[in-house]
Motif scaffolding. Sequence first.
Motif: not given
Length: 435
Positions: A92-119
């Motif tokens: 915590k040596r900075a006023d603000r900071q953010a550690l991060m990385t990218g990813g992919d997740v599988a989304v399972q919508p509750d909406n039955s008209t929408l198929d699962p997809f990756y985001e």
Amino acid sequence: MFGYYFDLALRSLRRNNALTALMVLAIALGIGASMTTLTVLHVLSGDPLPGRSGSLYYPQLDPRDGHGYVPGKVEPMDQLTWIDGMNLLQAKRADRQALMTGGDVAVQPDNSTLDPFYEDTRFTTTGFFPMFGVLFEYGHAWGDAEDEAHARVAVISSRFNDKVFGGGDSTGKTLRLDGAAFRIVGVTGDWHPNPNFYDLNRKSYNEDEGVFIPLSTSQDLSMAHDGSVNCWGNGGAGQAPDHDSPCAWMQLWVQLDSPAEVAAYKEFLVHYSEQQRALGRFQRSPNVRLRSVMQWLDYQQVVPDDVRLQTGLAFGFLLVCLVNTVGLMLAKFLRRAGELGVRRALGASRRALFAQLLVESGVVGLIGGVGGLLLALVGLWLVRRQPAEYAPLAHLDPLMLLATFLLALGASLLAGLLPAWRACQVTPALQLKSN
């Protein structure tokens, strides 16, 4: 007087429509080509966070072994290991900071008209949102408590919200990601920095991550990492790098609001490297960098080389068009030697004649600028149809619209200087005698 000169210019241009059309066409072609490529370069090399980028910095360390090491001639790694990222974050040596990385997740919508997809997903800490000025349409970001508790909360983009929930305020609703239930706490608004400065490992432009979740939670659930993984020694690159492996795959951004804070943080990085070397983790002498947003983009060379080359070629073409325009204007002005000689004999000064001819050149430039603008719009439309990731960004903003007419006017006035000066050297007596 300007109105009088303007009227004379219009009369003169109407006398020889073919010659006028050639001059206007030459200016329009040069302006159209140069403004098309200049607009693309302007968009790609712009500041992704105006007003904020000057205080955001990207720390770099060099935890690699001694293989291929040349002191003072090797850049540190572009990313951080999990251990180093967490150590710097927890310091915590900075006023603000953010550690991060990218990813992919599988989304399972509750909406039955929408198929699962990756985001496309961003695994990050809560400092990401206030530090980068992320706008919210509904709700808010999660806080430090959620980070520490490995809470299953999520922030989604407005595009994702429209796709999955049909728009509206979806805060408090449940979203299933990789089979786990997450509570939505916020929906981002219009926030699309270009270039995608905070993580250039996936796409440099037009990135549109739909989901943001706490980094700690993503690791608990072993969610799939998406991005480059740089390993050394006995390390191996994989989709889910081990936290203890000699691999760099994390990005850390810090906010430092003064030059003194920047100097202090860089000194901290040097001391940290020395400490890790004493512990046996680092084998190289301290090799650190602390680049601002624009310095980082310049170092990464995010603007494609072909865009810079095309811009240079387009301005070379504009120069050729100007040379041709100079020749056409010279022929037109010298053809009017008799008229100019009579005006001189009637008392008009060379300065007045020069001003009149430059106004005429300016009118040609303005008309050529309109034609160049139309050609630039067509050119940008063609650019947007290319498969390049930056293609959708090619639009003419108000600044470039103004630049189009200023460039056209300046180019035509520059092209008219020599012809106007040459025409003003006419000797009145010789012209009156010949007439």
